[in-house]
Design a protein around this motif. Structure first.
Motif, PDB file in Angstrom:
ATOM      1  N   HIS A  36       1.174  -1.290  -0.012  1.00  0.00           N
ATOM      2  CA  HIS A  36       0.105  -0.101   0.103  1.00  0.00           C
ATOM      3  C   HIS A  36       1.044   1.290  -0.300  1.00  0.00           C
ATOM      4  O   HIS A  36       1.827   1.148   0.712  1.00  0.00           O
ATOM      5  CB  HIS A  36      -1.305   0.114   1.607  1.00  0.00           C
ATOM      6  CG  HIS A  36      -1.938   1.622   1.089  1.00  0.00           C
ATOM      7  ND1 HIS A  36      -2.368   2.528   1.782  1.00  0.00           N
ATOM      8  CD2 HIS A  36      -2.735   0.726   0.379  1.00  0.00           C
ATOM      9  CE1 HIS A  36      -2.871   2.595   1.387  1.00  0.00           C
ATOM     10  NE2 HIS A  36      -3.722   2.347   0.481  1.00  0.00           N
ATOM     11  N   ARG A  82     -11.034 -11.519   7.845  1.00  0.00           N
ATOM     12  CA  ARG A  82     -12.027 -10.219   7.069  1.00  0.00           C
ATOM     13  C   ARG A  82     -12.080  -9.261   7.886  1.00  0.00           C
ATOM     14  O   ARG A  82     -13.328 -10.705   9.130  1.00  0.00           O
ATOM     15  CB  ARG A  82     -12.850 -11.197   5.981  1.00  0.00           C
ATOM     16  CG  ARG A  82     -13.417  -9.572   5.077  1.00  0.00           C
ATOM     17  CD  ARG A  82     -13.035  -9.985   3.448  1.00  0.00           C
ATOM     18  NE  ARG A  82     -13.493  -8.825   2.841  1.00  0.00           N
ATOM     19  CZ  ARG A  82     -13.213  -8.317   1.850  1.00  0.00           C
ATOM     20  NH1 ARG A  82     -13.828  -9.895   0.734  1.00  0.00           N
ATOM     21  NH2 ARG A  82     -14.001  -7.945   0.975  1.00  0.00           N
ATOM     22  N   THR A 139     -13.001  -4.717   3.114  1.00  0.00           N
ATOM     23  CA  THR A 139     -12.332  -4.020   2.736  1.00  0.00           C
ATOM     24  C   THR A 139     -10.243  -4.028   3.553  1.00  0.00           C
ATOM     25  O   THR A 139      -9.616  -3.289   3.619  1.00  0.00           O
ATOM     26  CB  THR A 139     -12.030  -1.953   2.685  1.00  0.00           C
ATOM     27  OG1 THR A 139     -12.237  -1.684   3.736  1.00  0.00           O
ATOM     28  CG2 THR A 139     -13.586  -1.200   1.489  1.00  0.00           C
ATOM     29  N   HIS A 140     -10.402  -4.324   5.158  1.00  0.00           N
ATOM     30  CA  HIS A 140      -9.724  -4.240   5.098  1.00  0.00           C
ATOM     31  C   HIS A 140      -8.983  -6.150   5.643  1.00  0.00           C
ATOM     32  O   HIS A 140     -10.461  -6.889   5.992  1.00  0.00           O
ATOM     33  CB  HIS A 140      -9.488  -3.914   6.989  1.00  0.00           C
ATOM     34  CG  HIS A 140      -9.707  -3.342   6.734  1.00  0.00           C
ATOM     35  ND1 HIS A 140     -11.024  -1.859   6.259  1.00  0.00           N
ATOM     36  CD2 HIS A 140      -8.683  -1.810   6.988  1.00  0.00           C
ATOM     37  CE1 HIS A 140     -10.885  -0.515   6.388  1.00  0.00           C
ATOM     38  NE2 HIS A 140      -9.301  -0.439   6.295  1.00  0.00           N
ATOM     39  N   ILE A 152      -5.928  -4.170   2.997  1.00  0.00           N
ATOM     40  CA  ILE A 152      -6.770  -2.926   2.414  1.00  0.00           C
ATOM     41  C   ILE A 152      -7.490  -3.891   1.246  1.00  0.00           C
ATOM     42  O   ILE A 152      -6.195  -3.961   0.383  1.00  0.00           O
ATOM     43  CB  ILE A 152      -6.050  -1.132   3.005  1.00  0.00           C
ATOM     44  CG1 ILE A 152      -6.959  -1.028   2.638  1.00  0.00           C
ATOM     45  CG2 ILE A 152      -4.778  -1.599   2.042  1.00  0.00           C
ATOM     46  CD1 ILE A 152      -7.348   0.431   3.085  1.00  0.00           C
ATOM     47  N   HIS A 153      -8.477  -3.694   1.030  1.00  0.00           N
ATOM     48  CA  HIS A 153      -8.781  -3.798  -0.238  1.00  0.00           C
ATOM     49  C   HIS A 153      -9.423  -2.143  -0.874  1.00  0.00           C
ATOM     50  O   HIS A 153     -10.010  -1.600  -0.294  1.00  0.00           O
ATOM     51  CB  HIS A 153      -9.778  -4.435  -0.697  1.00  0.00           C
ATOM     52  CG  HIS A 153     -10.450  -5.232  -1.626  1.00  0.00           C
ATOM     53  ND1 HIS A 153     -11.668  -4.404  -2.454  1.00  0.00           N
ATOM     54  CD2 HIS A 153     -10.108  -5.915  -2.288  1.00  0.00           C
ATOM     55  CE1 HIS A 153     -11.856  -5.431  -3.268  1.00  0.00           C
ATOM     56  NE2 HIS A 153     -10.815  -6.630  -3.508  1.00  0.00           N
ATOM     57  N   GLU A 154      -8.282  -1.740  -2.488  1.00  0.00           N
ATOM     58  CA  GLU A 154      -8.849  -0.822  -3.038  1.00  0.00           C
ATOM     59  C   GLU A 154      -8.283  -0.530  -4.159  1.00  0.00           C
ATOM     60  O   GLU A 154      -7.763  -1.737  -5.163  1.00  0.00           O
ATOM     61  CB  GLU A 154      -7.718   0.688  -2.714  1.00  0.00           C
ATOM     62  CG  GLU A 154      -7.131   1.419  -0.888  1.00  0.00           C
ATOM     63  CD  GLU A 154      -6.996   2.103  -1.247  1.00  0.00           C
ATOM     64  OE1 GLU A 154      -6.131   1.962  -1.622  1.00  0.00           O
ATOM     65  OE2 GLU A 154      -6.556   2.751  -0.055  1.00  0.00           O
ATOM     66  N   TRP A 173      -6.059  -6.470  -3.392  1.00  0.00           N
ATOM     67  CA  TRP A 173      -5.738  -6.111  -1.949  1.00  0.00           C
ATOM     68  C   TRP A 173      -4.221  -5.759  -2.083  1.00  0.00           C
ATOM     69  O   TRP A 173      -2.988  -5.613  -2.597  1.00  0.00           O
ATOM     70  CB  TRP A 173      -5.544  -8.013  -1.539  1.00  0.00           C
ATOM     71  CG  TRP A 173      -6.838  -7.675  -1.284  1.00  0.00           C
ATOM     72  CD1 TRP A 173      -8.010  -8.539  -1.672  1.00  0.00           C
ATOM     73  CD2 TRP A 173      -7.584  -7.858   0.383  1.00  0.00           C
ATOM     74  NE1 TRP A 173      -8.991  -8.902  -1.014  1.00  0.00           N
ATOM     75  CE2 TRP A 173      -9.185  -8.220   0.107  1.00  0.00           C
ATOM     76  CE3 TRP A 173      -7.575  -6.977   1.432  1.00  0.00           C
ATOM     77  CZ2 TRP A 173      -9.866  -8.318   1.079  1.00  0.00           C
ATOM     78  CZ3 TRP A 173      -8.835  -6.756   2.478  1.00  0.00           C
ATOM     79  CH2 TRP A 173      -9.551  -7.669   1.909  1.00  0.00           C
TER      80      TRP A 173
END
Length: 138
Positions: A67, A93, A97-98, A124-126, A130
């Motif tokens: 990230h 999970r 998003t985390h 983090i999922h953006e 991931w």
């Protein structure tokens, strides 16, 4: 360090049907070799692929999956390190998003005794993929 052979067992140790090791091409290889089009589907798969990237000394993949808030400018690999294995202890999970992954990675530095890295990593999922954020050494 040479790339793992597509038909050889993946360095991450993931198994499939009948607990047989998955081949590199069908496991982490698809993420390392096709980062732009094949993102890891979950935090555990990303963590496993990052372990494999350390084994194969793929700084490009490690930096791309780190990230931006914690990404180093570069990665240096210690010469002569032999990676001995990976054990995923847990994958949680936390929300959409985390996620967290707890793992133990073993390695043997050149000329030294084997060591274990026990970490609880945060992801983090953006934007549809991931990313590794950081981790706490256990």
């Amino acid at each position: 360090m040479p790339q793992p052979l597509p038909s050889r067992p993946c360095p991450c140790g993931r198994t499939g049907v009948a607990q047989k090791p998955l081949p590199f091409a069908g496991c982490c290889g698809r993420y390392l070799d096709h980062f732009d089009t094949a993102p890891a589907p979950d935090a555990e798969s990303l963590m496993r692929s990052r372990y494999t990237a350390f084994v194969a000394e793929r700084a490009d993949y490690l930096l791309a999956t780190w990230h931006a808030s914690h990404r180093p400018a570069s990665i240096e690999f210690d010469p002569g390190v032999k990676w001995l294995g990976l054990e995923v202890r847990s994958h949680r999970r936390l929300d959409a998003t985390h996620a967290e992954v707890e793992f133990v990675a073993r390695q043997k530095p050149a000329g030294g005794p084997a060591v274990r890295l026990h970490e609880r990593s945060r992801f983090i999922h953006e934007d549809g993929r991931w990313y590794y954020v950081d981790g706490d050494i256990q």
